[in-house]
Design an enzyme around this catalytic site. Sequence first.
Site, PDB file in Angstrom:
ATOM      1  N   TYR A 137       0.831  -1.206   0.000  1.00  0.00           N
ATOM      2  CA  TYR A 137       0.000   0.000   0.000  1.00  0.00           C
ATOM      3  C   TYR A 137       0.864   1.254   0.000  1.00  0.00           C
ATOM      4  O   TYR A 137       0.674   2.161  -0.834  1.00  0.00           O
ATOM      5  CB  TYR A 137      -0.925  -0.013   1.212  1.00  0.00           C
ATOM      6  CG  TYR A 137      -1.693   1.282   1.408  1.00  0.00           C
ATOM      7  CD1 TYR A 137      -2.747   1.612   0.572  1.00  0.00           C
ATOM      8  CD2 TYR A 137      -1.348   2.156   2.434  1.00  0.00           C
ATOM      9  CE1 TYR A 137      -3.447   2.801   0.746  1.00  0.00           C
ATOM     10  CE2 TYR A 137      -2.039   3.343   2.615  1.00  0.00           C
ATOM     11  CZ  TYR A 137      -3.078   3.667   1.769  1.00  0.00           C
ATOM     12  OH  TYR A 137      -3.771   4.848   1.947  1.00  0.00           O
TER      13      TYR A 137
ATOM     14  N   LYS B 129       1.189   4.013  -3.068  1.00  0.00           N
ATOM     15  CA  LYS B 129       0.808   5.411  -2.844  1.00  0.00           C
ATOM     16  C   LYS B 129       1.991   6.336  -3.142  1.00  0.00           C
ATOM     17  O   LYS B 129       1.809   7.437  -3.691  1.00  0.00           O
ATOM     18  CB  LYS B 129       0.314   5.607  -1.411  1.00  0.00           C
ATOM     19  CG  LYS B 129      -1.016   4.951  -1.105  1.00  0.00           C
ATOM     20  CD  LYS B 129      -2.168   5.588  -1.878  1.00  0.00           C
ATOM     21  CE  LYS B 129      -2.513   6.961  -1.351  1.00  0.00           C
ATOM     22  NZ  LYS B 129      -3.713   7.542  -2.027  1.00  0.00           N
TER      23      LYS B 129
END
Length: 227
Positions: A62, A66
Site C-alpha cells: 500500500y 501510494k
Amino acid sequence: VEACEENPAAAFAVNGIGARNLALASQDIAATLLHVSTDYIFDGTKQEPYIETDLPQPLNVYGNTKLAGEYFIKSSMKKYYIFRVSGLYGHNLCRAKGGLNFVSLMLKLADERDEVRVVDTEFVSPTFTEDVAKQIVHMSNNTNYGTYHATAQGGCSWHNFAKKIFALTGKKILLSRAMPGEFPAKVPRPSYSILENYGLQAANLDIMPHWEDGLKKYLSLEPLAKL
C-alpha cells in the site's frame, strides 16, 4: 492495506497508474489536481514527527503504491497538491473496517464488554476528516503547489487516543495496555506515523486543529450522523 498486500498489481494499477491518469487528464485540461496520500510512505523509525522532505521508505505494498502515485503526479504536472494524512476518522462509513472507525469501534466495545485492550506502542496523528476537507478547500484558493502534510496537530498512541475517547464520552470501561504482539498485524505497518505540517506552517496556511479538539468536534456531531 491487507488487500493491497494480497494483490500488488491491482494496488499499483489504482494507486500508482490511477494517480498518473488523473495527473495526465488534469494536465490536458489545465486543471489543478488535489491528491490525498498517506503517512504509510514512511517506515516509522524516525520516532519524531515526519516532515515533507524526510526520505520515504514504505514497509508494505500500500505505502509503495501510494508513493508511486506521488511520483507519477510530480513528474507529470506542476499544478498539484499532494496531501499526506494520518489516522483518519469521520462520519462516512469505512468499508475496509466494517463500517467503523477507531472512535466508533472503541465506543461499541465499551458498550459490549468490561475491558478494552489497546496497543500503546503505535503512534499516530488522529485526524477528523472534516478538518482535512476544510484544509484542502483552504489550500485550493492559492497557488502554493506541492506536497504537504495535513494532519491534526500533535499525536498520541492508540491507547491514549482511546483513553481520551472514553474520557470525553464518560464511558466507564477498564482500558488496558495490550502486550507487544497481542494483536499481530497481517502486514508490516509503521509504528510511528505522526506527521508535522511543516510545509503548511511555513506558508502560513495551516488551519488544522489539535487532535483533541478535532475529536471533541467529531463527538459533538456524532448523534446527528446517526439520523
